[in-house]
Motif scaffolding. Structure first.
Motif, PDB file in Angstrom:
ATOM      1  N   SER A 131       0.838  -1.204   0.000  1.00 34.23           N
ATOM      2  CA  SER A 131       0.000   0.000   0.000  1.00 34.23           C
ATOM      3  C   SER A 131       0.869   1.249   0.000  1.00 34.23           C
ATOM      4  CB  SER A 131      -0.915   0.018   1.227  1.00 34.23           C
ATOM      5  OG  SER A 131      -0.155   0.212   2.412  1.00 34.23           O
ATOM      6  N   VAL A 132       0.284   2.371  -0.380  1.00 35.41           N
ATOM      7  CA  VAL A 132       1.003   3.646  -0.366  1.00 35.41           C
ATOM      8  C   VAL A 132       1.362   4.026   1.063  1.00 35.41           C
ATOM      9  CG1 VAL A 132       0.851   6.104  -0.923  1.00 35.41           C
ATOM     10  CG2 VAL A 132      -0.122   4.406  -2.497  1.00 35.41           C
ATOM     11  N   LYS A 133       0.475   3.756   1.980  1.00 33.36           N
ATOM     12  CA  LYS A 133       0.703   4.090   3.392  1.00 33.36           C
ATOM     13  C   LYS A 133       1.960   3.425   3.934  1.00 33.36           C
ATOM     14  CE  LYS A 133      -1.730   4.213   7.844  1.00 33.36           C
ATOM     15  NZ  LYS A 133      -3.008   3.858   8.552  1.00 33.36           N
ATOM     16  N   GLN A 134       2.264   2.226   3.475  1.00 29.67           N
ATOM     17  CA  GLN A 134       3.434   1.485   3.942  1.00 29.67           C
ATOM     18  C   GLN A 134       4.752   2.048   3.416  1.00 29.67           C
ATOM     19  OE1 GLN A 134       2.223  -2.472   2.645  1.00 29.67           O
ATOM     20  NE2 GLN A 134       1.875  -3.101   4.769  1.00 29.67           N
ATOM     21  N   MET A 135       4.676   3.038   2.535  1.00 34.48           N
ATOM     22  CA  MET A 135       5.895   3.661   2.007  1.00 34.48           C
ATOM     23  C   MET A 135       6.486   4.675   2.988  1.00 34.48           C
ATOM     24  SD  MET A 135       4.764   4.172  -1.986  1.00 34.48           S
ATOM     25  CE  MET A 135       3.845   2.855  -2.787  1.00 34.48           C
ATOM     26  N   ASP A 136       5.775   4.974   4.050  1.00 35.79           N
ATOM     27  CA  ASP A 136       6.266   5.906   5.070  1.00 35.79           C
ATOM     28  C   ASP A 136       7.605   5.412   5.613  1.00 35.79           C
ATOM     29  OD1 ASP A 136       5.883   8.265   6.658  1.00 35.79           O
ATOM     30  OD2 ASP A 136       5.421   6.991   8.368  1.00 35.79           O
ATOM     31  N   GLY A 137       8.631   6.273   5.527  1.00 34.20           N
ATOM     32  CA  GLY A 137       9.946   5.915   6.030  1.00 34.20           C
ATOM     33  C   GLY A 137      10.775   5.051   5.096  1.00 34.20           C
ATOM     34  N   LEU A 160      -0.733  13.368   1.783  1.00 38.18           N
ATOM     35  CA  LEU A 160      -1.232  12.164   2.440  1.00 38.18           C
ATOM     36  C   LEU A 160      -0.608  11.942   3.814  1.00 38.18           C
ATOM     37  CD1 LEU A 160      -1.217   9.751  -0.650  1.00 38.18           C
ATOM     38  CD2 LEU A 160      -3.199  10.908   0.361  1.00 38.18           C
ATOM     39  N   GLY A 161       0.292  12.834   4.211  1.00 39.30           N
ATOM     40  CA  GLY A 161       0.930  12.700   5.520  1.00 39.30           C
ATOM     41  C   GLY A 161       1.934  11.568   5.591  1.00 39.30           C
ATOM     42  N   ILE A 162       2.539  11.242   4.464  1.00 36.25           N
ATOM     43  CA  ILE A 162       3.521  10.152   4.385  1.00 36.25           C
ATOM     44  C   ILE A 162       4.908  10.750   4.161  1.00 36.25           C
ATOM     45  CG2 ILE A 162       4.215   8.105   3.070  1.00 36.25           C
ATOM     46  CD1 ILE A 162       1.232   7.795   2.325  1.00 36.25           C
ATOM     47  N   LYS A 163       5.914  10.216   4.861  1.00 37.66           N
ATOM     48  CA  LYS A 163       7.257  10.781   4.777  1.00 37.66           C
ATOM     49  C   LYS A 163       8.299   9.725   4.389  1.00 37.66           C
ATOM     50  CE  LYS A 163       6.381  14.431   8.176  1.00 37.66           C
ATOM     51  NZ  LYS A 163       6.804  15.042   9.467  1.00 37.66           N
ATOM     52  N   PRO A 164       8.348   9.370   3.114  1.00 38.34           N
ATOM     53  CA  PRO A 164       9.408   8.461   2.653  1.00 38.34           C
ATOM     54  C   PRO A 164      10.704   9.238   2.434  1.00 38.34           C
ATOM     55  CG  PRO A 164       8.023   9.071   0.819  1.00 38.34           C
ATOM     56  CD  PRO A 164       7.430   9.742   2.025  1.00 38.34           C
ATOM     57  N   THR A 165      11.786   8.525   2.235  1.00 35.38           N
ATOM     58  CA  THR A 165      13.041   9.147   1.821  1.00 35.38           C
ATOM     59  C   THR A 165      13.047   9.174   0.298  1.00 35.38           C
ATOM     60  OG1 THR A 165      14.233   8.343   3.763  1.00 35.38           O
ATOM     61  CG2 THR A 165      15.558   8.990   1.853  1.00 35.38           C
ATOM     62  N   THR A 212      -5.714   4.278  -2.477  1.00 31.97           N
ATOM     63  CA  THR A 212      -7.072   3.921  -2.054  1.00 31.97           C
ATOM     64  C   THR A 212      -8.027   5.014  -2.519  1.00 31.97           C
ATOM     65  OG1 THR A 212      -6.918   5.096   0.054  1.00 31.97           O
ATOM     66  CG2 THR A 212      -6.138   2.805   0.016  1.00 31.97           C
ATOM     67  N   ASP A 213      -9.316   4.731  -2.481  1.00 31.64           N
ATOM     68  CA  ASP A 213     -10.307   5.736  -2.866  1.00 31.64           C
ATOM     69  C   ASP A 213     -10.199   6.984  -1.988  1.00 31.64           C
ATOM     70  OD1 ASP A 213     -11.264   4.102  -4.847  1.00 31.64           O
ATOM     71  OD2 ASP A 213     -12.985   3.365  -3.700  1.00 31.64           O
ATOM     72  N   GLU A 214      -9.962   6.783  -0.708  1.00 29.49           N
ATOM     73  CA  GLU A 214      -9.835   7.914   0.209  1.00 29.49           C
ATOM     74  C   GLU A 214      -8.595   8.743  -0.117  1.00 29.49           C
ATOM     75  OE1 GLU A 214     -10.620  10.677   3.101  1.00 29.49           O
ATOM     76  OE2 GLU A 214     -11.942   9.122   2.277  1.00 29.49           O
TER      77      GLU A 214
END
Length: 321
Positions: A131-137, A160-165, A212-214
């Motif tokens: 998921s996109v959410k799991q890309m955090d970090g 989306l509030g996600i902070k990957p490198t 996701t749709d959200e």
């Protein structure tokens, strides 16, 4: 020679020079800005260059660049005559917002529609990311910094509030790094299928990830130039279902000073020969005159306007100067 005859001779001479100038207006060569190897721009641009050269007699060569942002800058400054941009990048450049940081690049004009650019992700089975959410970090490659994905993915993650490198580089380089385990995800946006993605899935098990749709709802609220887009199943061998995502349309651009006749010939060469374009890259199936309506703000070059009028294509009034 009398004064009156001298005046007549002078007028005739000036007219002859003017006519000579018109006759020599068509350039012998033009340069088209594309993007990095492994992305659609690089391949598509080569198809355009070959076709326009064949149909117009003008030698069009391609120049590898970092993508839409740099293409816009290069065309605006007349460093090159032609380029390719996504309309989100062009919107900020033309208005001086976002990445343009207050500087307006108003010397560019639209020529013809290219195709939609959907944003999507690929990862290997080894990462376990689904998921996109799991890309955090995680380490996420987004292509060249000045390209459309390099510009927009950081904005999308922020929304989306996600902070990957974030990692930058050419598409082929990003694919190699993902394969070698140096990246967790390769996020990109280009006409599909993306050759670097296709090469990756031919080498190892991969997964395609979408929003996701959200998440899609949030992105379109916070970045309104993004539009709904779909990547059809079987676009890639392992893509077994349609992927709903967001995208940006692409257009070819030229400097406003390119002569009208040359601009007209370029547009005609590309849009009158769609079969040849599609043979070069399947994304060109969207390179159709009717898709000129996808441009809602960037002025069309007068030479392009002439072509669309001949074809009975109604343009947005905001794009006609």
């Amino acid at each position: 020679m009398t004064v009156s005859k001298l005046k007549t001779f002078g007028v005739a001479a000036i007219a002859a020079v003017a006519l000579a100038g018109v006759a020599q207006a068509q350039p012998k060569s033009l340069t088209l800005g594309t993007a990095s190897v492994g992305g659609t721009y690089f391949i598509y641009g080569g198809v355009v260059a070959t076709l326009v050269t064949e149909k117009t007699g003008i030698n069009v060569s391609t120049q590898q660049t970092q993508g839409p942002n740099q293409n816009l800058l290069l065309v605006d400054s007349k460093a090159i005559e032609l380029g390719m941009v996504t309309m989100g990048v062009a919107l900020h450049g033309y208005n001086g917002t976002g990445w343009a940081k207050g500087k307006k690049y108003n010397n560019v004009r639209a020529l013809f529609p290219m195709y939609d650019t959907p944003f999507h992700f690929i990862t290997t089975d080894k990462t376990g990311i689904t998921s996109v959410k799991q890309m955090d970090g995680k380490n996420v490659g987004v292509g060249p910094k000045a390209g459309t994905p390099g510009t927009y993915f950081p904005l999308m993650f922020e929304a989306l509030g996600i902070k990957p490198t974030i990692r930058n580089g050419g598409a082929s380089d990003m694919a190699s790094q993902l394969g070698d385990g140096l990246l967790d995800v390769f996020a990109f946006a280009a006409g599909v299928p993306i050759s670097a993605y296709s090469e990756l899935e031919a080498q190892r098990p991969v997964k395609f990830i979408t929003f996701t749709d959200e998440e899609l709802k949030i992105l379109q609220e916070k970045i309104p130039e993004l539009s709904p887009s779909v990547i059809p199943k079987n676009t890639y061998k392992t893509l077994t279902e349609d992927h709903k995502t967001v995208g940006l349309y692409n257009f070819a651009i030229a400097h406003k000073d390119l002569d009208d006749d040359t601009a007209y010939k370029i547009v005609k060469a590309v849009l009158d020969n769609n079969d040849a374009m599609v043979k070069g890259h399947s994304a060109a199936k969207e390179t159709l005159a009717k898709n000129a309506e996808k441009n809602s703000f960037l002025p069309f070059h007068p030479g392009a306007v002439k072509y669309y009028k001949e074809k009975g294509i109604a343009l947005n009034p905001k794009t006609m100067m």
